[in-house]
Scaffold this motif. Structure first.
Motif, PDB file in Angstrom:
ATOM      1  N   ALA A  29       1.065  -1.046   0.222  1.00 21.41           N
ATOM      2  CA  ALA A  29      -0.112  -0.005  -0.152  1.00 21.41           C
ATOM      3  C   ALA A  29       1.008   1.527   0.372  1.00 21.41           C
ATOM      4  O   ALA A  29       0.569   2.104  -0.881  1.00 21.41           O
ATOM      5  CB  ALA A  29      -1.098   0.344   1.111  1.00 21.41           C
ATOM      6  N   TYR A  30       2.174   1.331   0.836  1.00 25.81           N
ATOM      7  CA  TYR A  30       2.868   2.649   0.511  1.00 25.81           C
ATOM      8  C   TYR A  30       3.623   2.338  -0.483  1.00 25.81           C
ATOM      9  O   TYR A  30       3.522   3.764  -1.026  1.00 25.81           O
ATOM     10  CB  TYR A  30       4.134   1.968   1.866  1.00 25.81           C
ATOM     11  N   ASN A  31       3.708   2.130  -1.464  1.00 26.38           N
ATOM     12  CA  ASN A  31       4.370   1.324  -2.738  1.00 26.38           C
ATOM     13  C   ASN A  31       3.501   2.273  -3.975  1.00 26.38           C
ATOM     14  O   ASN A  31       3.925   3.010  -4.575  1.00 26.38           O
ATOM     15  CB  ASN A  31       5.194   0.187  -3.423  1.00 26.38           C
ATOM     16  N   PHE A  32       2.360   1.525  -3.478  1.00 26.72           N
ATOM     17  CA  PHE A  32       1.209   1.310  -4.875  1.00 26.72           C
ATOM     18  C   PHE A  32       0.295   2.327  -4.981  1.00 26.72           C
ATOM     19  O   PHE A  32      -0.389   2.380  -5.814  1.00 26.72           O
ATOM     20  CB  PHE A  32       1.354   0.149  -5.547  1.00 26.72           C
ATOM     21  N   VAL A  33      -0.358   2.124  -3.593  1.00 28.37           N
ATOM     22  CA  VAL A  33      -1.395   2.895  -3.058  1.00 28.37           C
ATOM     23  C   VAL A  33      -1.178   3.890  -2.792  1.00 28.37           C
ATOM     24  O   VAL A  33      -2.329   4.570  -3.258  1.00 28.37           O
ATOM     25  CB  VAL A  33      -1.910   2.147  -1.903  1.00 28.37           C
ATOM     26  N   ARG A  34      -1.060   4.807  -1.900  1.00 26.01           N
ATOM     27  CA  ARG A  34      -0.941   6.311  -1.394  1.00 26.01           C
ATOM     28  C   ARG A  34       0.354   7.110  -2.180  1.00 26.01           C
ATOM     29  O   ARG A  34       1.193   6.589  -1.661  1.00 26.01           O
ATOM     30  CB  ARG A  34      -1.000   5.742   0.484  1.00 26.01           C
ATOM     31  N   PRO A  35      -0.470   7.812  -2.625  1.00 25.83           N
ATOM     32  CA  PRO A  35       1.102   9.130  -3.202  1.00 25.83           C
ATOM     33  C   PRO A  35       1.380   9.383  -2.328  1.00 25.83           C
ATOM     34  O   PRO A  35       0.933   9.727  -1.061  1.00 25.83           O
ATOM     35  CB  PRO A  35      -0.597   9.868  -3.806  1.00 25.83           C
ATOM     36  N   HIS A  36       2.279   9.944  -2.683  1.00 26.66           N
ATOM     37  CA  HIS A  36       3.306  10.785  -1.347  1.00 26.66           C
ATOM     38  C   HIS A  36       4.095  11.952  -2.146  1.00 26.66           C
ATOM     39  O   HIS A  36       3.889  12.434  -2.857  1.00 26.66           O
ATOM     40  CB  HIS A  36       4.724  10.100  -1.136  1.00 26.66           C
TER      41      HIS A  36
ATOM     42  N   ALA B 201       7.053   6.695  -9.129  1.00 27.79           N
ATOM     43  CA  ALA B 201       8.670   7.426  -8.940  1.00 27.79           C
ATOM     44  C   ALA B 201       9.492   6.299  -9.690  1.00 27.79           C
ATOM     45  O   ALA B 201      10.365   7.189 -10.812  1.00 27.79           O
ATOM     46  CB  ALA B 201       8.902   7.660  -8.294  1.00 27.79           C
ATOM     47  N   ALA B 202       9.192   4.681  -9.331  1.00 26.77           N
ATOM     48  CA  ALA B 202      10.175   3.622  -9.583  1.00 26.77           C
ATOM     49  C   ALA B 202       9.380   3.107 -11.019  1.00 26.77           C
ATOM     50  O   ALA B 202      10.433   2.378 -11.629  1.00 26.77           O
ATOM     51  CB  ALA B 202      10.331   2.901  -9.032  1.00 26.77           C
ATOM     52  N   GLY B 203       8.725   3.443 -11.837  1.00 24.26           N
ATOM     53  CA  GLY B 203       8.431   3.634 -12.949  1.00 24.26           C
ATOM     54  C   GLY B 203       7.682   2.034 -13.075  1.00 24.26           C
ATOM     55  O   GLY B 203       7.715   0.964 -14.397  1.00 24.26           O
ATOM     56  N   LEU B 204       7.601   1.425 -11.825  1.00 24.69           N
ATOM     57  CA  LEU B 204       6.976  -0.038 -11.887  1.00 24.69           C
ATOM     58  C   LEU B 204       4.869   0.473 -12.173  1.00 24.69           C
ATOM     59  O   LEU B 204       4.344  -0.817 -12.706  1.00 24.69           O
ATOM     60  CB  LEU B 204       6.725   0.009 -10.522  1.00 24.69           C
ATOM     61  N   THR B 205       4.227   1.791 -12.085  1.00 22.37           N
ATOM     62  CA  THR B 205       3.288   1.735 -12.451  1.00 22.37           C
ATOM     63  C   THR B 205       3.050   2.968 -13.014  1.00 22.37           C
ATOM     64  O   THR B 205       3.654   4.045 -12.918  1.00 22.37           O
ATOM     65  CB  THR B 205       2.684   1.369 -11.462  1.00 22.37           C
ATOM     66  N   ASP B 206       1.844   3.165 -13.617  1.00 22.68           N
ATOM     67  CA  ASP B 206       1.804   4.410 -13.742  1.00 22.68           C
ATOM     68  C   ASP B 206       0.929   5.438 -13.435  1.00 22.68           C
ATOM     69  O   ASP B 206      -0.288   6.341 -14.218  1.00 22.68           O
ATOM     70  CB  ASP B 206       1.127   4.633 -15.284  1.00 22.68           C
TER      71      ASP B 206
END
Length: 294
Positions: free
Chosen positions: A243-250, A269-274
């Motif tokens: 959730a930290y990596n893919f759900v909630r924007p920073h 930011a790491a290019g793993l999803t858009d």
């Protein structure tokens, strides 16, 4: 049946972002053991998602910060080691153990090694725990072919650097030192990932620890909801990690797009999803089965 699924997703969303379990039990009138079973299954799935998306290699990690934090469980003190990429704020991996052990650090470093692009520049920033340095030097090595028979010699990556931040007590200043590599190149990586004002520090991973303690009540040092064992805590950690990596924007990762500020997740930011995910999308994500070599 659809309504039941919606309730499961709603409850897992609340728990992922720090809602206390007793409040969920009282609000939804669902047995605590049932919710615990949902959390365990979601955590196991999230761990597979994390391993598949983050730890499959080809990431330019730049600066990686590693640290450990502790919490109390029903069976004693538990330790959690984590590693995070500074530039993207991508939480790479974590491991829970009953002690501050070498096996715990090794598991984290091995997953970072899997995630990193081969021979790409990487700077490790850790605390003074000596196991970090020894483990990194043992794992971040590549074989050098000499043309002779026998096992090839293993040498450390040419672009590997390690810095340590040792915090003193009793009013003494914090000690920052180069533990391995080239100081000039290490400072160059710091400038690329933190800006010109960047210094040798572990501030990003320490900020991550604070976030984890907020989202995971089990990690609170004086929690009334201490976890029963390391395995269950690790499952719930991975649900929080994904959730930290893919759900909630920073907010720290926002960029200016067409004159408007757009917030991103570490995965973006790491290019793993858009785009940011939802908890339901996370739960529905299909991890490809492991391919076995005949």
């Amino acid at each position: 049946m659809k309504e039941d699924l919606d309730v499961v997703v709603l409850i897992l969303t609340l728990l992922t972002f720090g809602c206390p379990l007793p409040a969920i039990v009282m609000a939804f009138k669902i047995d605590e053991r049932t919710i615990g079973d949902w959390l365990d299954k979601a955590g196991e799935h999230a761990q597979r998602v994390q391993d598949h998306l983050v730890c499959q290699g080809q990431l330019d990690l730049g600066q990686v910060q590693g640290d450990e934090l502790w919490c109390r469980s029903q069976r004693g003190v538990l330790w959690l080691a984590t590693a995070i990429s500074v530039a993207s704020r991508l939480l790479i991996w974590g491991n829970v153990a009953s002690g501050r052990t070498e096996a715990m650090i090794t598991d984290v470093v091995q997953h970072v090694h899997r995630a990193a692009r081969l021979q790409s520049p990487i700077l490790w920033a850790t605390d003074g725990f000596a196991t970090w340095k020894g483990t990194i030097l043992r794992i971040f090595r590549s074989a050098v072919q000499s043309g002779r028979r026998g096992r090839p010699r293993l040498v450390e990556w040419a672009e590997l650097h390690i810095v340590q931040v040792v915090k003193r007590t009793y009013g003494e200043r914090t000690l920052r030192r180069l533990a391995f590599g080239d100081l000039f190149e290490a400072l160059h990586v710091i400038e690329e990932t933190q800006g010109k004002r960047g210094t040798v520090n572990t501030a990003v991973v320490e900020r991550l620890n604070a976030t984890l303690r907020t989202w995971l009540p089990d990690l609170t040092r004086c929690s009334r909801h201490a976890e029963s064992d390391a395995q269950r805590l690790e499952r719930r950690f991975f649900l929080t990690a994904v959730a930290y990596n893919f759900v909630r924007p920073h907010r720290s990762l926002r960029v200016l797009v067409d004159g408007r500020w757009t917030e991103r997740t570490p995965g973006m930011a790491a290019g793993l999803t858009d785009r940011p995910w939802t908890i339901e999308e996370l739960l529905r994500f299909r991890v490809p089965p492991l391919q076995t070599v005949a």
